[in-house]
Design an enzyme around this catalytic site. Sequence first.
Site, short mmCIF file in Angstrom:
data_model
loop_
_atom_site.label_atom_id
_atom_site.label_comp_id
_atom_site.label_asym_id
_atom_site.label_seq_id
_atom_site.Cartn_x
_atom_site.Cartn_y
_atom_site.Cartn_z
N HIS A 32 33.78 31.15 58.03
CA HIS A 32 33.51 32.16 57.23
C HIS A 32 32.20 32.97 57.58
O HIS A 32 31.14 33.47 57.52
CB HIS A 32 33.53 32.52 55.59
CG HIS A 32 34.96 31.87 55.22
ND1 HIS A 32 34.75 30.58 55.13
CD2 HIS A 32 35.94 32.32 54.69
CE1 HIS A 32 36.34 30.03 54.52
NE2 HIS A 32 36.85 31.47 54.65
N HIS A 72 32.06 30.38 50.19
CA HIS A 72 32.92 30.73 51.30
C HIS A 72 32.00 30.91 52.44
O HIS A 72 31.63 30.40 53.62
CB HIS A 72 33.90 31.22 51.97
CG HIS A 72 33.91 32.77 51.76
ND1 HIS A 72 33.63 33.52 50.34
CD2 HIS A 72 34.67 33.75 52.44
CE1 HIS A 72 33.81 34.64 49.91
NE2 HIS A 72 33.63 34.62 51.60
N GLY A 176 35.42 38.83 45.87
CA GLY A 176 35.89 37.52 45.03
C GLY A 176 35.20 37.31 43.62
O GLY A 176 36.06 37.55 43.10
N ASN A 205 31.62 44.71 50.49
CA ASN A 205 31.34 44.96 52.04
C ASN A 205 33.17 45.29 51.62
O ASN A 205 33.55 46.22 53.00
CB ASN A 205 31.62 43.79 52.63
CG ASN A 205 32.25 42.74 52.66
OD1 ASN A 205 33.13 42.21 51.81
ND2 ASN A 205 32.01 41.30 53.06
N GLU A 433 36.32 30.35 27.22
CA GLU A 433 35.71 28.88 27.61
C GLU A 433 35.44 28.61 28.94
O GLU A 433 34.93 27.17 29.56
CB GLU A 433 36.87 27.71 27.43
CG GLU A 433 37.30 28.50 25.61
CD GLU A 433 37.67 29.85 24.97
OE1 GLU A 433 38.41 30.27 26.09
OE2 GLU A 433 38.89 30.00 24.53
N HIS A 494 49.56 25.15 20.67
CA HIS A 494 48.06 24.63 19.51
C HIS A 494 48.13 22.89 19.70
O HIS A 494 47.66 22.81 20.32
CB HIS A 494 47.76 25.18 18.75
CG HIS A 494 46.95 26.34 18.49
ND1 HIS A 494 47.48 27.47 19.05
CD2 HIS A 494 45.92 26.89 18.17
CE1 HIS A 494 47.01 28.50 18.63
NE2 HIS A 494 45.69 27.67 18.04
C1 LIG Z 1 38.90 30.99 42.48
C2 LIG Z 1 39.26 31.51 44.14
N1 LIG Z 1 40.13 32.31 45.04
C3 LIG Z 1 40.53 32.11 45.76
C4 LIG Z 1 39.53 31.22 47.07
C5 LIG Z 1 40.21 31.82 48.44
N2 LIG Z 1 39.24 32.76 48.74
C6 LIG Z 1 38.13 31.60 49.53
S1 LIG Z 1 36.82 33.19 50.20
C7 LIG Z 1 38.05 34.88 49.30
C8 LIG Z 1 38.22 36.05 49.25
C9 LIG Z 1 36.71 36.78 48.91
O1 LIG Z 1 36.85 37.94 48.48
P1 LIG Z 1 34.92 38.73 49.65
O2 LIG Z 1 34.34 37.43 47.61
O3 LIG Z 1 35.10 40.34 49.32
O4 LIG Z 1 34.88 37.75 50.63
P2 LIG Z 1 34.37 37.77 51.96
O5 LIG Z 1 35.91 38.57 52.27
O6 LIG Z 1 33.71 39.92 51.59
O7 LIG Z 1 33.56 37.43 52.18
C10 LIG Z 1 39.33 33.70 48.55
C11 LIG Z 1 40.56 34.62 48.47
C12 LIG Z 1 38.69 30.63 46.26
N3 LIG Z 1 37.40 30.74 47.51
N4 LIG Z 1 38.73 30.86 45.05
MG LIG Z 2 34.02 41.02 50.47
#
Ligand SMILES: Cc1ncc(C[n+]2csc(CCOP(=O)(O)OP(=O)(O)O)c2C)c(N)n1
Ligand SMILES: [Mg+2]
Length: 695
Positions: A32, A72, A176, A205, A433, A494
């Site tokens: 990324h 990422h 995210g 962003n 939780e 439960h």
């Molecule tokens: C719980 C979870 N769901 C899905 C993903 C897959 N995933 C990785 S990055 C991403 C998008 C995240 O968007 P953002 O946080 O805005 O990062 P940007 O695209 O701006 O780098 C997703 C869906 C993950 N890593 N964790």
């Molecule tokens: Mg983003």
Amino acid sequence: MTTAVPTDLDQLCVNTIRTLSMDAVQAANSGHPGSPMGMAPIAYCLWREFLRFDPQDPIWPNRDRFVLSAGHCSMLLYSMLHLTGVKAVSKDYETLGEPSVPLEAIKKFRQLDSRCPGHPEYRWTSGVETTTGPLGQGLATSVGMALAGRWQAAHYHRPGFDDLINFNVYALCGDGCMMEGISAEAASLAGHLKLSNLCWIYDNNRITIEGNTALTFSDDVATRFIGHGWNVTRVGDANDREMLARAFRTFLATRDRPTLIIVDSHIAYGAPNKQDTSGAHGEPLGEDEIRLTKRNYGWPEDAKFHVPNEVYEHFEQGMGKRGKDLRDAWFARVKDYRAKFPELADEFYRLHHRQLPEGWDRNLPTFPTDAKGMATRDASGKVLNVIAKNVPWMMGGSADLGPSCKTRLTFDGAGEYSPENYGGRNLHFGIREHAMGAVLNGMALVKVRAYGSTFLIFSDYAKPAIRLGALMELPVIYVFTHDSIGVGEDGPTHQPVEQVAALRGIPGLIVLRPADAAETVEAWRAVAKLHHQPAALILTRQAVPVIDRSKYASAAGVSRGAYVLADVQDGKPDVLLLATGSEVTLCLDAYERLRAEGIRARVVSMPSWELFDDQPNEYRDAVIPPSVRARVSVEQASTFGWSKYVGDTGQSIGMRSFGASAPLKQLLQKFGFTVENIVAAARDQIRLTPRRADR
Ligand SMILES: Cc1ncc(C[n+]2csc(CCOP(=O)(O)OP(=O)(O)O)c2C)c(N)n1
Ligand SMILES: [Mg+2]
């Protein structure tokens, strides 16, 4: 603190972070690049001007924590660890001379054994404070760090020493993390607890994988966080380092609330064709685009992994020097502290080395034989209170089920954790939780001995954090009660069925389901000694008999995971009855019935598969002799996994549905958890699977 007026050197550093990230992702042909490019000035400003972190000693206890919740964007963190020259630390806490992230590791980003794996991994790369990748986890983990930091301050500070533990926790996240539910739980808790040592930075962003956030996200994030009780500030342009610095200063000046800094940024900043597009999120920019971007930055277009020397120097003179001075001054203070408060200093040392204090297991209760018995949750509550009294840095609580899970510390001075009393050891996570799991991880990362509790059925709500804790090898303790259809009238919503099997499936997690009060003591004894493994205690709501240990074997066998509880007088048994928890007593009753009929049975209590599987072959074969094929397992849970012990021909009495709402007695009949059923199964087994000749 003064902030330097932006210079070209600052820009050079920012662009170095960007180009390293671009080049590494391109070389790996995966990863990324976009967000590290957009966030580079944020990380630069924070690390260079504010973060109190000594690259020479990345485990200095009072360091500020930096959490990259947007895991990422790992190349951002690896670039920072490289450029600041963070040193590698060995597992036995000795700082090694070599760099944590040499340029070679960045060149091997995402390759086998590189210190730069796809997502940042705690314990693998020094300077990575917590493993991130599942979005939102880092944010919630940072709350645990901040919370435990406040506790340490309240517990260890003394007059004249009120600055020993005052680290701040910064967490950087993206859209995210903001969308994930766990961050809302965690923000709500942090706001309630007024954790002013906590700063989240939101990289706004407006891009996620599928495109612009206009597709999915129209929260007014600022208003949301104001509602959570946070201080919210904005930076309209990530490249405006002066405004970033001002925002960090606002955070440092805010004493009554956590701070959220919302930073508007551009993914893949400077890439002429990819900036502000989701195309820059999760794939390399491509050689041509990289060249164009470098041209934009005024960077040598064909240089790869290029780090101008003055960049290293600039970090060394900024963060490096500041961190070292602070760290050295801190150790000098600790020396004075030790002279005045040797016992507290010793405690603090042990805490940081995950050692138990002398006498941690003194006064553990014993429970007399009792046919009526007691619930293992009740026994657990008594044991926990004794151990926690002996281990001053043990703290935890429940997701609003303390009275049911019996995890409240009731001895004098235990106290309730609150903004007015950060020294309290009883935490109240509220009905959160998922956040609780991550907060426990954060607490364990700051080295307090953390435990949390809820009903076993809701372990699913915390599962992602439990998994991460196991991956990080953190000794978090979970107390999961109401462990089976034993909850009776509450019914299928439960009644846990597949939860035990799912927990057993997590590598490294030690699952323990004790049979009675005595086994519960031994289970806690085993758990307390764990250094690098999380554990889940699976406990009953309903009373179970306290087994007569003068007649049957001692509960000390729990430490080996499984042990022979009742056996034939001589030779090998004809049939094995394997059970955990509340079903062990049922098997003992079946054993007595079989014995009266002249059938030679053995009862094996198996509280922990994981501990048992770790035993030498000879022990395992002595407990479950390979030649005895007639085997019955009994557990009020999914039978998934039991074939490993009963073999192809054995029988597993367990759950194959979601249970039912009824008084327990009727449920036991309905689902076959009766002595008659076990006896019948044992007879069938002997008939159908004759014993193999001894090898
Ligand atoms: C719980 C979870 N769901 C899905 C993903 C897959 N995933 C990785 S990055 C991403 C998008 C995240 O968007 P953002 O946080 O805005 O990062 P940007 O695209 O701006 O780098 C997703 C869906 C993950 N890593 N964790
Ligand atoms: Mg983003």
